[in-house]
Each structure stands twice: as structure tokens, then as C-alpha cells.
Design a protein around this motif. Structure first.
Motif, PDB file in Angstrom:
ATOM      1  N   ASP A  14       7.082 -28.902 -74.797  1.00  0.00           N
ATOM      2  CA  ASP A  14       5.778 -29.067 -74.158  1.00  0.00           C
ATOM      3  C   ASP A  14       5.744 -28.561 -72.725  1.00  0.00           C
ATOM      4  O   ASP A  14       4.692 -28.563 -72.087  1.00  0.00           O
ATOM      5  CB  ASP A  14       5.382 -30.545 -74.168  1.00  0.00           C
ATOM      6  N   VAL A  15       6.879 -28.119 -72.177  1.00  0.00           N
ATOM      7  CA  VAL A  15       6.929 -27.719 -70.783  1.00  0.00           C
ATOM      8  C   VAL A  15       6.130 -26.434 -70.558  1.00  0.00           C
ATOM      9  O   VAL A  15       6.042 -25.577 -71.440  1.00  0.00           O
ATOM     10  CB  VAL A  15       8.399 -27.516 -70.333  1.00  0.00           C
ATOM     11  N   PHE A  16       5.512 -26.332 -69.381  1.00  0.00           N
ATOM     12  CA  PHE A  16       4.866 -25.077 -68.975  1.00  0.00           C
ATOM     13  C   PHE A  16       5.812 -24.374 -68.011  1.00  0.00           C
ATOM     14  O   PHE A  16       6.157 -24.910 -66.955  1.00  0.00           O
ATOM     15  CB  PHE A  16       3.524 -25.324 -68.287  1.00  0.00           C
ATOM     16  N   LEU A  17       6.223 -23.157 -68.380  1.00  0.00           N
ATOM     17  CA  LEU A  17       7.223 -22.413 -67.615  1.00  0.00           C
ATOM     18  C   LEU A  17       6.639 -21.122 -67.077  1.00  0.00           C
ATOM     19  O   LEU A  17       6.025 -20.342 -67.819  1.00  0.00           O
ATOM     20  CB  LEU A  17       8.425 -22.075 -68.506  1.00  0.00           C
ATOM     21  N   SER A  18       6.824 -20.897 -65.785  1.00  0.00           N
ATOM     22  CA  SER A  18       6.509 -19.589 -65.193  1.00  0.00           C
ATOM     23  C   SER A  18       7.759 -19.076 -64.496  1.00  0.00           C
ATOM     24  O   SER A  18       8.595 -19.859 -64.037  1.00  0.00           O
ATOM     25  CB  SER A  18       5.340 -19.676 -64.216  1.00  0.00           C
ATOM     26  N   HIS A  19       7.889 -17.753 -64.430  1.00  0.00           N
ATOM     27  CA  HIS A  19       9.098 -17.148 -63.868  1.00  0.00           C
ATOM     28  C   HIS A  19       8.683 -15.965 -63.015  1.00  0.00           C
ATOM     29  O   HIS A  19       8.028 -15.043 -63.502  1.00  0.00           O
ATOM     30  CB  HIS A  19      10.003 -16.674 -65.014  1.00  0.00           C
ATOM     31  N   PHE A  20       9.062 -16.001 -61.740  1.00  0.00           N
ATOM     32  CA  PHE A  20       8.760 -14.861 -60.861  1.00  0.00           C
ATOM     33  C   PHE A  20      10.040 -14.086 -60.578  1.00  0.00           C
ATOM     34  O   PHE A  20      11.060 -14.672 -60.190  1.00  0.00           O
ATOM     35  CB  PHE A  20       8.131 -15.317 -59.533  1.00  0.00           C
ATOM     36  N   VAL A  21       9.980 -12.761 -60.782  1.00  0.00           N
ATOM     37  CA  VAL A  21      11.125 -11.876 -60.562  1.00  0.00           C
ATOM     38  C   VAL A  21      10.915 -11.166 -59.226  1.00  0.00           C
ATOM     39  O   VAL A  21       9.968 -10.393 -59.078  1.00  0.00           O
ATOM     40  CB  VAL A  21      11.268 -10.854 -61.710  1.00  0.00           C
ATOM     41  N   HIS A  22      11.801 -11.415 -58.281  1.00  0.00           N
ATOM     42  CA  HIS A  22      11.599 -10.930 -56.912  1.00  0.00           C
ATOM     43  C   HIS A  22      12.169  -9.532 -56.671  1.00  0.00           C
ATOM     44  O   HIS A  22      12.023  -8.998 -55.568  1.00  0.00           O
ATOM     45  CB  HIS A  22      12.222 -11.907 -55.919  1.00  0.00           C
TER      46      HIS A  22
END
Length: 486
Positions: free
Chosen positions: A174-182
Motif C-alpha cells: 500500500d506504500v506510495f513510493l517516489s524516486h528522484f534521480v539526481h
């Protein structure tokens, strides 16, 4: 699903945290654009930041606290920091063998493929028993932190943690995951360096996220291309979607801005003025500046070679121009970086010997990290050189023009993330074309005052249009939108 943009707590995960604890009991604030941007979250909502322990004292404090430690944000508010101490051998494999250099080199096109890398059991073991172990350690801390929280939101950052999202997703669907690649995302052929099994694991880890963010449209498109070419997935380039395991993963662009107010405030401090006084006392007619880490991706050697060529082709500028290069030694424990630093020092010696006079040294090389000293030079350069081969964003390209008071002209590599925003008002260069770079130096130094000021005003306008809070807000808005109906 409950709107995740409104849920609490918000959990951030990165390799490096916002502060490190020193043996003498002091607390040192982390540096870099990532820390600057993410600490702004404390003014938006409660935050728990999970990161690897970087110092022995970090590990000690983590054991003592057995949970999050309260830290006050410099922009107001408080957040919780939870440090995770991995096995030292595993962390060494994770950081020094796989993340750096393997992933870093892939994502900056740095491998000389005729010679390197040789993927052997050492590299495979570094992934399995280093990279994966550290990702598991941090994933475990994330799962513990969100236990009992309905529809939690986790924001993961950068190339160190590509496999963590799948681990968290497996434990908490159920987790909401976002990922930013720098850092940059390279085209699909660059990733074929990795064994397919390793590569697939990395991509499956990333695609466990709901949203993946990049600095530029080109990085986003490269990622979509990779998903199509390497993973054989259905992608939508127009809407930025990857269809993976029955879900639509959003792939978005969030250019990282700088904190203009804080940067200007630093530029006005007494210590900066001291450096500025000394710089102006020794200043020649013209000042060229670069401020970088001594990283292979920054293309320092070609910058000096272009300056050497410029002096050959325009001898009228001899003794009238100084090139200040403030470089912070980087990853000197990696052999390629130690060798690169030696090459930088050797080339500077050659250029200074060829063109210098008893009272004029063409290149002033400063191997140190001193923001106040850099800020004094920012204010007074005629030309700012940013000629990176490939760069995620490059905040120097934004900081320099913001505080410059000398009609400074930016020479900007077309392969930096900043170029997508700033290219219109900079002199764009191919970072591999030394002649073009030498010509651009001459163009910048001979440019009329009105044109210099027009370009600088344009850069300042773009740099001040957004701040790190806007960057975070854009991501939170997409989290809300996708959670509500995506």
C-alpha cells in the motif's frame, strides 16, 4: 486509496543524511543540492529522514537513539533523522565498488569500454553482498518507520538506492513510493555494461515506484527508452508512462532550483568580503572562473587545454587574464580519480610554464572546498566556465550568475542538466570540442557590455523564478494527483 499527498508521516531516504555527528560532539550540516532541497521539506510537513551512518559517531548516536533523532532545520521546523549503520565491508562494496564507480560511470558515460570495466566476480559480489545489503538495511528501517501508518509516502533519492523501492513494496504493497534521480540517465546501450540479471534487478527496483523524477526531459526520455529497449516494456513517451506489472509508473521532470535568498545572503557575509578584497587586489583585466569537484565528469582537463589554445591564438590576452579554478578533490580512494587529479595538476603546470611570466600565473589552481572563497569569485568573474561532459544539473551554473556583479558571461556545456533551463542566455558548447571552447572564451571576453548584461539578466530571471520549496511542491502535487486517480 487515501490521498497520499495529505498522509503523514513523509519519509525521505537517501545514502547521505542532512547532518553528520563528529567525535567532538559537534553536528555538521550536510552539503550539496540534495540536502539543500530536502531540508526545505521541514517547512511543509513533518518529515522523517532515513540515511546511512557516515561517521562512527553517526553509528553510535543511531544505536543510542534506537530510532529517529530530532534535528532542527535551518529553514524552520524540525524533522527526524534515523541513521542506519551497515556492515563496514558491505558498505565499502556498496559505495566504492558498485555505486562508485560502476553506476556513476555508466550514468556519466565515463567508461572507456575498450579497457574497462571488466565485470568479474568482485563486481558481482559487490552488487549482491554490498549494494543489495545496504539497500536492504535502509529498506528495513523504512518498513519499521511506516509500520501502522495507513497509505504512507516514501520519497527515495538517487542512484545509491535503486533496489530499495521493490523491497519496501514487497513488505508494504500500500506504500506510495517516489524516486528522484539526481544524476544523468544515459541511453540504453550504456547500461549493457551490466550483466542482464543485475541490470534487470536495478530496473525492477526503480519501477516499483509510483513516480520517478529526473532533472530534464532528455533524462526522462532516456529512461523511457531504456525501459523499452532493455526491459521490453510498453512505454508512453508523450505522457511519460511505463506499464509495469499491471501498474502505470509516472516518469516526470522536476528541475532542481537553488535557494536564491540563502545564496545571496552567503555572498554578503564578512568572510566573503575578505576574500573579495584580496581577489580584487590581485585581479587582472579579465577573470575566468570554474568551481567544481575534481570529478572525471566535470571535464577539467579539456577546459584547461582550451584555455591553453586560447592563449596561443590570442596572445594579446597574455598577462591580462587569469583563470581561477577552485576544485574540491573527489573520491581520491578510487584509482581513476587519484590519477585524474594528478593529470590536472600536471596540465596546470604545463600551461603556466608555457605562458606564464615572472609576475603572472595564467591558471590559479585551488584544491579546496571553500564556499565563501568561491562566492567571492562568483561575484567578480567575467566568464564562468561549466564544461562538464555530462552532469545531472550543476548548481554552480545557477549560483554563479545569481550573485555575479560584473556582467559575467556563462559558457555552458550542452550536456549539463542546467542547459535545458539556461541555454538561451549562455554560450552553449560541445564539451568535447576544445576549439569551440577556446573560441567561446574569446567571444565571452570580447562581448559588448549591453549583450553581457542582457544575458546575465536573463540568467538571473530564470534562476530566481523557482525555489527548492517549489521543487518539492511540484512533486507533492503529482503524488496527490496520482494517489487520487492515477
Amino acid at each position: 486509496m487515501t490521498d497520499p499527498g495529505e498522509r503523514k508521516p513523509l519519509v525521505l531516504v537517501s545514502n547521505r543524511g542532512p547532518v553528520t555527528f563528529q567525535d567532538d560532539g559537534s553536528v555538521v550540516r550536510g552539503t550539496g543540492g540534495l540536502v539543500t532541497a530536502l531540508t526545505g521539506l521541514a517547512s511543509h510537513r513533518p518529515v522523517t529522514w532515513i540515511a546511512s551512518a557516515m561517521t562512527p559517531m553517526d553509528a553510535i548516536r543511531a544505536r543510542e537513539a534506537n530510532g529517529p533523532i530530532t534535528v532542527r532545520s535551518p529553514v524552520g521546523g524540525e524533522y527526524q533523522v534515523r541513521y542506519v549503520a551497515s556492515d563496514p565491508d558491505a558498505y565499502e562494496r556498496f559505495y566504492s565498488v558498485f555505486a562508485n564507480p560502476m553506476l556513476w560511470f555508466i550514468q556519466h558515460y565515463l567508461w572507456d569500454l575498450s579497457n574497462a570495466p571488466d565485470v568479474r566476480s568482485n563486481e558481482i559480489a559487490a552488487f549482491e553482498y554490498g549494494y543489495q545489503v545496504v539497500n536492504e538495511d535502509l529498506a528495513r528501517a523504512v518498513v519499521e518507520e511506516i509500520e501502522g501508518v495507513e497509505d504512507p509516502v516514501v520519497m527515495v533519492h538517487d542512484y545509491h538506492l535503486y533496489t530499495l523501492p521493490a523491497m519496501v513494496r514487497a513488505a508494504r504493497p500500500d506504500v506510495f513510493l517516489s524516486h528522484f534521480v539526481h544524476i544523468p540517465w544515459t541511453q540504453s546501450d550504456a547500461w549493457r555494461v551490466l550483466p542482464q540479471r543485475t541490470r534487470d534487478t536495478l530496473y525492477e527496483g526503480l519501477l516499483a515506484n509510483d513516480i520517478i523524477g529526473f532533472h530534464t526531459t532528455s533524462y526522462r526520455n532516456n529512461f523511457l527508452q531504456c525501459c523499452r529497449d532493455l526491459m521490453h516494456l510498453e512505454v508512453d513517451f508523450d505522457d511519460g508512462l511505463v506499464h509495469f506489472q499491471g501498474r502505470d509508473v509516472w516518469v516526470r521532470v522536476y528541475p532542481l532550483p537553488i535557494d536564491a535568498g540563502a545564496t545571496r545572503q552567503i555572498s554578503r557575509t564578512a568572510r566573503v568580503k575578505e576574500f573579495e578584497t584580496e581577489l580584487l587586489r590581485r585581479r587582472r583585466d579579465h577573470l575566468i572562473l570554474r568551481v567544481d569537484r575534481a570529478d572525471l565528469s566535470k571535464n577539467v582537463l579539456r577546459g584547461f587545454s582550451a584555455f591553453d589554445l586560447f592563449l596561443d591564438q590570442h596572445p594579446e590576452f597574455r598577462e591580462r587574464v587569469t583563470f581561477i579554478a577552485q576544485l574540491m578533490p573527489s573520491r581520491t580512494d578510487v584509482p581513476e580519480y587519484a590519477e585524474y587529479l594528478e593529470k590536472i595538476e600536471a596540465l596546470v603546470a604545463v600551461v603556466n610554464h608555457r605562458h606564464g611570466t615572472p609576475d603572472w600565473m595564467p591558471i590559479q589552481l585551488k584544491l579546496r572546498d571553500d564556499l565563501d572563497e568561491a562566492m567571492a569569485a562568483y561575484k567578480n568573474y567575467d566568464v564562468l566556465l561549466v564544461n562538464a561532459m555530462f552532469d545531472g544539473m550543476n548548481l554552480v551554473a545557477k549560483e554563479g550568475p545569481l550573485v555575479n556583479e560584473h556582467g559575467g558571461v556563462s559558457i555552458l556545456s550542452e550536456n549539463t542538466g542546467a542547459h535545458e533551463e539556461l541555454g538561451e542566455y549562455a554560450i552553449s558548447v560541445n564539451p568535447f570540442d576544445i576549439q569551440e571552447l577556446a573560441t567561446s572564451i574569446h567571444q565571452a571576453l570580447t562581448m559588448g557590455v549591453d549583450e553581457r548584461e542582457r544575458r546575465l539578466a536573463g540568467l538571473k530571471r530564470i534562476v530566481t523564478a523557482r525555489n527548492p520549496g517549489d521543487w518539492i511542491d511540484d512533486q507533492l502535487e503529482d503524488i496527490r494527483a496520482k494517489g487520487a486517480g492515477g
